[in-house]
Design an enzyme around this catalytic site. Structure first.
Site, PDB file in Angstrom:
ATOM      1  N   SER A  67       0.844  -1.103   0.036  1.00  0.00           N
ATOM      2  CA  SER A  67       0.067  -0.180   0.018  1.00  0.00           C
ATOM      3  C   SER A  67       0.681   1.174   0.094  1.00  0.00           C
ATOM      4  O   SER A  67       2.026   1.276   0.361  1.00  0.00           O
ATOM      5  CB  SER A  67      -0.850  -0.105   1.376  1.00  0.00           C
ATOM      6  OG  SER A  67       0.018  -0.062   2.240  1.00  0.00           O
ATOM      7  N   GLU A 150      -8.340   2.816  -1.927  1.00  0.00           N
ATOM      8  CA  GLU A 150      -8.597   2.881  -0.582  1.00  0.00           C
ATOM      9  C   GLU A 150      -9.491   4.202  -0.265  1.00  0.00           C
ATOM     10  O   GLU A 150      -8.729   5.327  -0.523  1.00  0.00           O
ATOM     11  CB  GLU A 150      -7.313   2.934   0.341  1.00  0.00           C
ATOM     12  CG  GLU A 150      -7.597   3.051   1.954  1.00  0.00           C
ATOM     13  CD  GLU A 150      -6.803   2.839   2.749  1.00  0.00           C
ATOM     14  OE1 GLU A 150      -5.409   2.448   2.575  1.00  0.00           O
ATOM     15  OE2 GLU A 150      -7.085   2.612   3.916  1.00  0.00           O
ATOM     16  N   HIS A 186     -11.581   5.166   8.346  1.00  0.00           N
ATOM     17  CA  HIS A 186     -11.967   6.198   7.622  1.00  0.00           C
ATOM     18  C   HIS A 186     -13.418   6.387   7.551  1.00  0.00           C
ATOM     19  O   HIS A 186     -14.011   7.268   7.513  1.00  0.00           O
ATOM     20  CB  HIS A 186     -11.467   6.000   6.093  1.00  0.00           C
ATOM     21  CG  HIS A 186      -9.810   6.141   6.211  1.00  0.00           C
ATOM     22  ND1 HIS A 186      -9.127   7.387   6.422  1.00  0.00           N
ATOM     23  CD2 HIS A 186      -8.958   5.330   5.949  1.00  0.00           C
ATOM     24  CE1 HIS A 186      -7.792   7.031   6.255  1.00  0.00           C
ATOM     25  NE2 HIS A 186      -7.557   5.940   5.939  1.00  0.00           N
ATOM     26  N   HIS A 209      -9.557  -2.839   5.117  1.00  0.00           N
ATOM     27  CA  HIS A 209      -8.620  -2.452   6.419  1.00  0.00           C
ATOM     28  C   HIS A 209      -9.514  -2.516   7.663  1.00  0.00           C
ATOM     29  O   HIS A 209     -10.523  -1.701   7.560  1.00  0.00           O
ATOM     30  CB  HIS A 209      -8.010  -1.117   6.456  1.00  0.00           C
ATOM     31  CG  HIS A 209      -6.490  -1.162   5.542  1.00  0.00           C
ATOM     32  ND1 HIS A 209      -6.105  -0.136   5.104  1.00  0.00           N
ATOM     33  CD2 HIS A 209      -5.869  -2.054   5.369  1.00  0.00           C
ATOM     34  CE1 HIS A 209      -4.768  -0.494   4.352  1.00  0.00           C
ATOM     35  NE2 HIS A 209      -4.837  -1.822   4.692  1.00  0.00           N
ATOM     36  N   ARG A 215      -7.179   3.971  15.859  1.00  0.00           N
ATOM     37  CA  ARG A 215      -6.268   3.165  15.396  1.00  0.00           C
ATOM     38  C   ARG A 215      -5.589   2.211  16.306  1.00  0.00           C
ATOM     39  O   ARG A 215      -4.445   1.617  16.193  1.00  0.00           O
ATOM     40  CB  ARG A 215      -5.375   3.752  14.564  1.00  0.00           C
ATOM     41  CG  ARG A 215      -6.082   4.814  13.556  1.00  0.00           C
ATOM     42  CD  ARG A 215      -5.193   5.253  12.439  1.00  0.00           C
ATOM     43  NE  ARG A 215      -5.544   4.508  11.157  1.00  0.00           N
ATOM     44  CZ  ARG A 215      -5.184   5.043  10.091  1.00  0.00           C
ATOM     45  NH1 ARG A 215      -4.717   5.976   9.618  1.00  0.00           N
ATOM     46  NH2 ARG A 215      -5.455   4.140   8.936  1.00  0.00           N
ATOM     47  N   GLU A 244      -5.039  -2.723  10.782  1.00  0.00           N
ATOM     48  CA  GLU A 244      -4.111  -1.656  10.476  1.00  0.00           C
ATOM     49  C   GLU A 244      -4.173  -0.977  11.716  1.00  0.00           C
ATOM     50  O   GLU A 244      -5.430  -0.715  12.483  1.00  0.00           O
ATOM     51  CB  GLU A 244      -4.733  -0.757   9.508  1.00  0.00           C
ATOM     52  CG  GLU A 244      -3.580   0.082   9.004  1.00  0.00           C
ATOM     53  CD  GLU A 244      -3.979   0.721   7.592  1.00  0.00           C
ATOM     54  OE1 GLU A 244      -3.211   1.056   6.784  1.00  0.00           O
ATOM     55  OE2 GLU A 244      -5.279   1.370   7.527  1.00  0.00           O
TER      56      GLU A 244
HETATM   57 MN    MN Z   1      -6.051   1.844   5.887  1.00  0.00          MN
END
Ligand code: MN
Length: 289
Positions: A67, A150, A186, A209, A215, A244
């Site tokens: 990525s 993404e 996101h 993800h 996170r 992630e």
């Molecule tokens: Mn991501």
């Protein structure tokens, strides 16, 4: 029960760079934690030893995905032809690395500079994105790599913020090997809920993800993973699901700053990764039952 999705983990759970020693650590720990797939960010790919990495992944029985985002001086959503050309070059180099290490997917913010934009995307800039990604998709198809779009939040890109944006972009690119990549972190910022985008993407969803709203540890935040995994089940999603997570405990110079990783959300990557692996299995098995 047998899981249908390859479960992955982002290398930044383990290490902050792609030097030979770090790659070896990431591969060993990913396999030991029971994952099927390792995702490398190509932010810092200059020192990645392609042949050695490919062989070590193969020996460990791991799949791999790559990525990246682009940069403000190498951005295919720019109106400046020189900046677009730099972005295109970076994408083709990234595709070569992905293919070289045996990767199945090249994904991320392939469509723009990764960072805070100060004005909206222009029509000319969007046309450049479509042209460059159409060319990249053709080359990717020739080496068996799938490209992911993404969907990232407004603070990181002005090109694709919602699943509907990504579907429109994929329509305009018009290539079978360009798929939608949803990221729960996101989605929490931009989407109305955790279900509709999955249903909208349907069989065009090709990469996922899983990340908490901050996170950190899965389940320690407020994201509705029950609804999200249920939605994945509804569309019969069988593609990769990659965990992630980022903490100031593991820093990749450049990438960590672009991601605004200022907080220490965990220190023990082994514990974090094992916990996340079990968390995903619990959700997948519960919805299959
Ligand atoms: Mn991501």
């Amino acid at each position: 029960m047998e899981l249908r999705n390859p479960l992955g983990v982002h290398a930044l759970v383990w290490v902050g760079d792609t030097s030979p020693a770090s790659v070896e650590t990431a591969i060993t720990k990913t396999a030991a934690a029971g994952y099927d797939l390792l995702e490398f960010s190509l932010h810092d790919s200059l020192n990645l030893d392609v042949t050695r990495t490919r062989n070590q992944l193969k020996d460990a029985g791991l799949r791999v995905a790559c990525s990246r985002g682009l940069a403000f001086d190498a951005d295919i959503s720019s109106e400046d032809p020189a900046i677009v050309a730099q972005g295109e070059k970076l994408l083709h180099e990234s595709l070569a690395i992905t293919s070289g290490i045996g990767g199945s997917h090249l994904t991320g913010a392939l469509y723009s500079a990764f960072g805070h934009h100060t004005k909206p995307l222009s029509e000319a800039g969007r046309a450049n994105v479509v042209t460059v990604l159409r060319g990249l998709a053709a080359e990717a198809a020739s080496v068996g790599v799938t490209l992911g779009l993404e969907i990232c939040n407004r603070y990181e890109t002005n090109v694709v913020n919602t699943c509907r944006d990504a579907l429109r972009l994929a329509d305009d690119i018009g290539a079978d090997n360009v798929v939608i990549h949803l990221d729960t972190y996101h989605m929490n910022i931009e989407e109305n809920d955790m279900v509709r985008p999955v249903l909208d993407a349907g069989d065009r969803l090709g990469y996922v993800h899983i990340g908490e709203n901050h996170r950190g540890y899965l389940g320690s935040g407020h994201l509705d993973f029950t609804s999200f995994f249920h939605a994945l089940g509804s569309i019969d999603y069988t593609g990769p699901i990659t965990f992630e997570s980022f903490s100031s405990a593991v820093v990749a110079p450049g990438l960590s700053a672009d991601l605004s990783i200022w907080r220490n959300l965990w220190s023990d990557g082994d514990d974090l990764a094992r916990h996340a692996h079990q968390f995903m299995i619990n959700h997948l098995t519960a919805h299959a039952a």
